[in-house]
Design a protein around this motif. Structure first.
Motif, PDB file in Angstrom:
ATOM      1  N   VAL A  54       0.843  -1.193   0.000  1.00 42.12           N
ATOM      2  CA  VAL A  54       0.000   0.000   0.000  1.00 42.12           C
ATOM      3  C   VAL A  54       0.880   1.245   0.000  1.00 42.12           C
ATOM      4  N   LYS A  55       1.923   1.242   0.823  1.00 42.99           N
ATOM      5  CA  LYS A  55       2.816   2.406   0.902  1.00 42.99           C
ATOM      6  C   LYS A  55       3.474   2.671  -0.455  1.00 42.99           C
ATOM      7  N   ALA A  56       3.884   1.625  -1.157  1.00 48.98           N
ATOM      8  CA  ALA A  56       4.511   1.787  -2.475  1.00 48.98           C
ATOM      9  C   ALA A  56       3.537   2.435  -3.463  1.00 48.98           C
ATOM     10  N   VAL A  57       2.280   2.024  -3.427  1.00 50.39           N
ATOM     11  CA  VAL A  57       1.264   2.594  -4.317  1.00 50.39           C
ATOM     12  C   VAL A  57       1.050   4.075  -3.975  1.00 50.39           C
ATOM     13  N   LEU A  58       0.948   4.377  -2.682  1.00 45.77           N
ATOM     14  CA  LEU A  58       0.731   5.758  -2.253  1.00 45.77           C
ATOM     15  C   LEU A  58       1.911   6.645  -2.635  1.00 45.77           C
ATOM     16  N   GLU A  59       3.124   6.124  -2.455  1.00 43.62           N
ATOM     17  CA  GLU A  59       4.324   6.902  -2.793  1.00 43.62           C
ATOM     18  C   GLU A  59       4.379   7.183  -4.295  1.00 43.62           C
ATOM     19  N   ASP A  60       4.032   6.191  -5.094  1.00 41.89           N
ATOM     20  CA  ASP A  60       4.029   6.341  -6.546  1.00 41.89           C
ATOM     21  C   ASP A  60       3.022   7.417  -6.964  1.00 41.89           C
ATOM     22  N   LYS A 101      -7.098   0.990  -8.780  1.00 42.54           N
ATOM     23  CA  LYS A 101      -6.964  -0.336  -9.380  1.00 42.54           C
ATOM     24  C   LYS A 101      -5.921  -1.171  -8.623  1.00 42.54           C
ATOM     25  N   LYS A 102      -4.795  -0.546  -8.297  1.00 44.62           N
ATOM     26  CA  LYS A 102      -3.733  -1.240  -7.557  1.00 44.62           C
ATOM     27  C   LYS A 102      -4.198  -1.593  -6.146  1.00 44.62           C
ATOM     28  N   MET A 103      -4.927  -0.668  -5.514  1.00 39.85           N
ATOM     29  CA  MET A 103      -5.421  -0.917  -4.152  1.00 39.85           C
ATOM     30  C   MET A 103      -6.416  -2.072  -4.148  1.00 39.85           C
ATOM     31  N   LYS A 104      -7.232  -2.142  -5.175  1.00 40.81           N
ATOM     32  CA  LYS A 104      -8.224  -3.225  -5.254  1.00 40.81           C
ATOM     33  C   LYS A 104      -7.520  -4.581  -5.276  1.00 40.81           C
ATOM     34  N   ALA A 105      -6.347  -4.640  -5.923  1.00 39.82           N
ATOM     35  CA  ALA A 105      -5.583  -5.884  -5.995  1.00 39.82           C
ATOM     36  C   ALA A 105      -4.935  -6.235  -4.651  1.00 39.82           C
ATOM     37  N   ILE A 106      -4.624  -5.214  -3.848  1.00 45.99           N
ATOM     38  CA  ILE A 106      -3.943  -5.436  -2.566  1.00 45.99           C
ATOM     39  C   ILE A 106      -4.937  -5.708  -1.437  1.00 45.99           C
ATOM     40  N   LEU A 107      -6.013  -4.932  -1.419  1.00 44.99           N
ATOM     41  CA  LEU A 107      -6.967  -4.995  -0.304  1.00 44.99           C
ATOM     42  C   LEU A 107      -7.947  -6.160  -0.457  1.00 44.99           C
ATOM     43  N   THR A 108      -8.511  -6.573   0.669  1.00 48.24           N
ATOM     44  CA  THR A 108      -9.507  -7.650   0.656  1.00 48.24           C
ATOM     45  C   THR A 108     -10.858  -7.089   0.214  1.00 48.24           C
ATOM     46  N   ASP A 109     -11.803  -7.972  -0.033  1.00 45.74           N
ATOM     47  CA  ASP A 109     -13.157  -7.564  -0.426  1.00 45.74           C
ATOM     48  C   ASP A 109     -13.847  -6.760   0.681  1.00 45.74           C
ATOM     49  N   GLU A 110     -13.425  -6.964   1.934  1.00 45.08           N
ATOM     50  CA  GLU A 110     -13.989  -6.193   3.044  1.00 45.08           C
ATOM     51  C   GLU A 110     -13.323  -4.817   3.140  1.00 45.08           C
ATOM     52  N   GLN A 111     -12.026  -4.757   2.819  1.00 48.29           N
ATOM     53  CA  GLN A 111     -11.288  -3.503   2.977  1.00 48.29           C
ATOM     54  C   GLN A 111     -11.545  -2.502   1.845  1.00 48.29           C
ATOM     55  N   TYR A 112     -11.676  -2.996   0.622  1.00 49.85           N
ATOM     56  CA  TYR A 112     -11.757  -2.082  -0.526  1.00 49.85           C
ATOM     57  C   TYR A 112     -12.935  -1.107  -0.452  1.00 49.85           C
ATOM     58  N   PRO A 113     -14.146  -1.578  -0.092  1.00 47.56           N
ATOM     59  CA  PRO A 113     -15.254  -0.614   0.026  1.00 47.56           C
ATOM     60  C   PRO A 113     -14.968   0.475   1.066  1.00 47.56           C
ATOM     61  N   LYS A 114     -14.289   0.130   2.153  1.00 44.62           N
ATOM     62  CA  LYS A 114     -13.935   1.130   3.168  1.00 44.62           C
ATOM     63  C   LYS A 114     -12.934   2.121   2.594  1.00 44.62           C
ATOM     64  N   TYR A 115     -12.011   1.605   1.785  1.00 39.12           N
ATOM     65  CA  TYR A 115     -11.006   2.461   1.131  1.00 39.12           C
ATOM     66  C   TYR A 115     -11.682   3.475   0.209  1.00 39.12           C
ATOM     67  N   THR A 116     -12.629   3.017  -0.617  1.00 40.20           N
ATOM     68  CA  THR A 116     -13.304   3.937  -1.541  1.00 40.20           C
ATOM     69  C   THR A 116     -14.141   4.957  -0.759  1.00 40.20           C
ATOM     70  N   GLU A 117     -14.724   4.523   0.350  1.00 38.72           N
ATOM     71  CA  GLU A 117     -15.511   5.430   1.190  1.00 38.72           C
ATOM     72  C   GLU A 117     -14.610   6.505   1.803  1.00 38.72           C
ATOM     73  N   MET A 118     -13.422   6.099   2.241  1.00 37.21           N
ATOM     74  CA  MET A 118     -12.451   7.055   2.797  1.00 37.21           C
ATOM     75  C   MET A 118     -12.115   8.124   1.767  1.00 37.21           C
ATOM     76  N   ASN A 119     -11.891   7.724   0.536  1.00 37.73           N
ATOM     77  CA  ASN A 119     -11.525   8.663  -0.520  1.00 37.73           C
ATOM     78  C   ASN A 119     -12.668   9.587  -0.882  1.00 37.73           C
ATOM     79  N   GLN A 120     -13.899   9.090  -0.799  1.00 38.26           N
ATOM     80  CA  GLN A 120     -15.057   9.916  -1.144  1.00 38.26           C
ATOM     81  C   GLN A 120     -15.242  11.045  -0.136  1.00 38.26           C
TER      82      GLN A 120
END
Length: 108
Positions: free
Chosen positions: A42-48, A80-99
């Motif tokens: 996750v950190k590598a994706v964020l840094e990129d 797209k990269k986060m979806k590959a790293i995060l679980t099915d439970e985590q990804y919706p929370k991630y998108t909600e955080m960004n919104q």
């Protein structure tokens, strides 16, 4: 308590309103309960993404619309990269955080 007291909890933003990679990591680790295996990925994706955003922001010839247009593919790629790293439970929370941080958008 005054209204000013509540601002102490708000993390300082990085350049141009974006939280730093460290701030994002801290928030995501807490909110998404990242595993030790996920954290470096996750950190590598964020840094990129952060590096690419900084390059766009340093181009003073761009107006707001051009910046927004160039930022969108970076966010799409990050998601797209986060979806590959995060679980099915985590990804919706991630998108909600960004919104919450930006304009409300429908998650894909």
């Amino acid at each position: 308590a005054t209204a000013q007291d509540s601002t102490n909890n708000v993390p300082k933003k990085g350049k141009r309103g974006f939280p730093t990679v460290e701030q994002q990591m801290e928030r995501m680790t807490t909110t998404l309960t990242l595993t030790d295996d996920q954290k470096p990925k996750v950190k590598a994706v964020l840094e990129d993404s952060s590096k690419k955003r900084q390059e766009i922001m340093s181009d003073t010839s761009l107006d707001r619309a051009a910046i927004r247009e160039k930022m969108q593919p970076i966010m799409d790629e990050q998601n797209k990269k986060m979806k590959a790293i995060l679980t099915d439970e985590q990804y919706p929370k991630y998108t909600e955080m960004n919104q919450r941080g930006g304009k409300k958008k429908k998650a894909e």
